[in-house]
Design an enzyme around this catalytic site. Structure first.
Site, mmCIF file in Angstrom:
data_model
loop_
_atom_site.group_PDB
_atom_site.id
_atom_site.type_symbol
_atom_site.label_atom_id
_atom_site.label_comp_id
_atom_site.label_asym_id
_atom_site.label_seq_id
_atom_site.Cartn_x
_atom_site.Cartn_y
_atom_site.Cartn_z
ATOM 1 N N HIS A 146 0.837 -1.202 0.000
ATOM 2 C CA HIS A 146 0.000 0.000 0.000
ATOM 3 C C HIS A 146 0.870 1.249 0.000
ATOM 4 C CE1 HIS A 146 -3.358 -2.688 0.973
ATOM 5 N NE2 HIS A 146 -4.143 -1.698 0.587
ATOM 6 N N LYS A 150 -0.651 4.843 4.642
ATOM 7 C CA LYS A 150 -1.600 3.928 5.290
ATOM 8 C C LYS A 150 -1.144 3.653 6.729
ATOM 9 C CE LYS A 150 -3.970 -0.488 4.659
ATOM 10 N NZ LYS A 150 -5.289 0.054 4.986
HETATM 11 P P1 NAD Z 1 -7.736 9.760 4.590
HETATM 12 O O1 NAD Z 1 -6.847 9.992 5.787
HETATM 13 O O2 NAD Z 1 -7.380 10.472 3.317
HETATM 14 O O3 NAD Z 1 -9.229 10.127 4.925
HETATM 15 C C1 NAD Z 1 -9.852 9.869 6.163
HETATM 16 C C2 NAD Z 1 -10.753 11.051 6.424
HETATM 17 O O4 NAD Z 1 -11.575 10.754 7.538
HETATM 18 C C3 NAD Z 1 -9.971 12.351 6.760
HETATM 19 O O5 NAD Z 1 -10.369 13.395 5.888
HETATM 20 C C4 NAD Z 1 -10.387 12.635 8.196
HETATM 21 O O6 NAD Z 1 -10.459 14.015 8.462
HETATM 22 C C5 NAD Z 1 -11.772 11.980 8.221
HETATM 23 N N1 NAD Z 1 -12.304 11.754 9.559
HETATM 24 C C6 NAD Z 1 -11.640 11.495 10.713
HETATM 25 N N2 NAD Z 1 -12.506 11.387 11.743
HETATM 26 C C7 NAD Z 1 -13.751 11.573 11.218
HETATM 27 C C8 NAD Z 1 -15.061 11.566 11.762
HETATM 28 N N3 NAD Z 1 -15.282 11.358 13.075
HETATM 29 N N4 NAD Z 1 -16.113 11.798 10.934
HETATM 30 C C9 NAD Z 1 -15.917 12.001 9.622
HETATM 31 N N5 NAD Z 1 -14.686 12.030 9.032
HETATM 32 C C10 NAD Z 1 -13.626 11.807 9.831
HETATM 33 O O7 NAD Z 1 -7.736 8.179 4.372
HETATM 34 P P2 NAD Z 1 -8.184 7.377 3.049
HETATM 35 O O8 NAD Z 1 -6.977 7.031 2.247
HETATM 36 O O9 NAD Z 1 -9.321 8.079 2.404
HETATM 37 O O10 NAD Z 1 -8.685 5.992 3.700
HETATM 38 C C11 NAD Z 1 -9.778 5.969 4.598
HETATM 39 C C12 NAD Z 1 -10.078 4.539 5.013
HETATM 40 O O11 NAD Z 1 -10.541 3.812 3.883
HETATM 41 C C13 NAD Z 1 -8.883 3.755 5.565
HETATM 42 O O12 NAD Z 1 -9.311 2.956 6.651
HETATM 43 C C14 NAD Z 1 -8.473 2.877 4.400
HETATM 44 O O13 NAD Z 1 -7.817 1.700 4.812
HETATM 45 C C15 NAD Z 1 -9.822 2.581 3.811
HETATM 46 N N6 NAD Z 1 -9.862 2.132 2.410
HETATM 47 C C16 NAD Z 1 -10.723 1.125 2.131
HETATM 48 C C17 NAD Z 1 -10.897 0.704 0.830
HETATM 49 C C18 NAD Z 1 -11.905 -0.369 0.539
HETATM 50 O O14 NAD Z 1 -12.078 -0.759 -0.632
HETATM 51 N N7 NAD Z 1 -12.631 -0.851 1.554
HETATM 52 C C19 NAD Z 1 -10.163 1.297 -0.198
HETATM 53 C C20 NAD Z 1 -9.264 2.315 0.118
HETATM 54 C C21 NAD Z 1 -9.142 2.741 1.433
#
Ligand code: NAD
Length: 258
Positions: A146, A150
């Site tokens: 990744h 991450k």
């Molecule tokens: P990121 O850090 O860019 O985004 C996370 C966002 O969540 C941030 O903008 C943060 O401010 C916000 N946040 C924090 N607390 C919050 C709250 N209480 N309410 C609302 N928003 C809040 O991270 P990312 O790269 O977008 O990844 C996010 C998650 O998605 C991770 O856990 C990652 O592993 C997961 N992910 C899953 C998949 C999938 O297919 N399931 C794919 C990619 C990423």
């Protein structure tokens, strides 16, 4: 029209979800919540990011999508269950106890939840193929790669794959290693069976290779994601269909089969 609210709308995945929802002819982006981006406007829309989920009540969201961080997602999921709003969750890092709790919560809620460690169709198939192959091999290891921002390891997809493989076969060979020169060299072990190795590399989005070995042969099953848009067809499928699947659904498989 499906009225969609997005938790984490200011994040990398959240912003991509907002873009996908705006482009979907049968969906409407009604609100986005992200306390760390409150006050910003979602690109190409007039949706202003709110600081807390009351925005979803005010905008009468039918379903929320959650790509945040696991501690926040735990609260968000409980909030959706309590307020009878369907939720599609992509955030990773939940424990088995967390999932047990949500299964219970959504039995008593009017709403349903879909939690998927990976919304990319190729990755879903990779997990299925790995599960199918597991009983035919005695050794298996997972390599997941990744991007370097991450924060959880191993990835949710790697853990889900390992759990499914471990459930599909109990006949795994013992690890012969008796000298560890560098701590962690053999990776993390999921379900006392499958070794998982996590690589964090700038430039990578998400990749995983499941390697299986038996006498005289190996099998590698590899999936690569090149762009966050790869997750969006799966997310939109979840948004469209979460209402049909009562309670908690884990993984996209159920939606692909039905
Ligand atoms: P990121 O850090 O860019 O985004 C996370 C966002 O969540 C941030 O903008 C943060 O401010 C916000 N946040 C924090 N607390 C919050 C709250 N209480 N309410 C609302 N928003 C809040 O991270 P990312 O790269 O977008 O990844 C996010 C998650 O998605 C991770 O856990 C990652 O592993 C997961 N992910 C899953 C998949 C999938 O297919 N399931 C794919 C990619 C990423």
């Amino acid at each position: 029209m499906i009225r969609v609210g997005v938790f984490g709308g200011g994040g990398r995945m959240g912003a991509t979800v907002c873009e996908a929802v705006l482009a979907a002819p049968d969906c409407e982006l009604v609100a986005a919540v992200d306390p760390f981006h409150a006050g910003e406007t979602v690109a190409d829309s007039d949706v202003v990011i709110a600081k807390d989920p009351t925005a979803f009540l005010e905008s009468e969201a039918d379903v929320t999508v959650d790509f945040t961080v696991v501690d926040a997602a735990r609260e968000n999921i409980r909030w959706c269950a309590a307020h009878d709003i369907h939720t599609v969750v992509g955030t990773t890092g939940f424990s088995v106890d967390d999932l047990d709790e949500y299964a219970e919560l959504f039995t008593h809620s009017q709403a349903n939840a879909l939690i998927a460690a990976n919304f990319a169709i190729g990755a879903v198939l990779m997990m299925r193929f790995a599960e199918l192959a597991a009983p035919w091999f005695e050794t298996a290891e997972i390599l997941e790669l990744h991007h370097d921002r991450k924060i959880d390891a191993p990835s949710g997809t790697a853990v889900a794959t390992a759990r499914r493989m471990a459930a599909a076969s109990q006949e795994w060979a013992a690890d012969p290693t008796n000298t560890i020169v560098a701590e962690g060299a053999r990776g993390g072990i999921v379900e006392d069976a499958i070794h998982v190795h996590s690589v964090r590399l700038r430039g990578v989005i998400a990749s995983q290779e499941v390697m299986l070995g038996t006498t005289g042969q190996t099998l590698s099953i590899r999936h690569d994601t090149f762009d966050r848009s790869s997750f969006m067809p799966g997310v939109l499928l979840g948004v469209r269909r979460v209402g049909e699947f009562d309670g908690l659904t884990i993984g996209l498989d159920a939606l692909l089969d039905a």
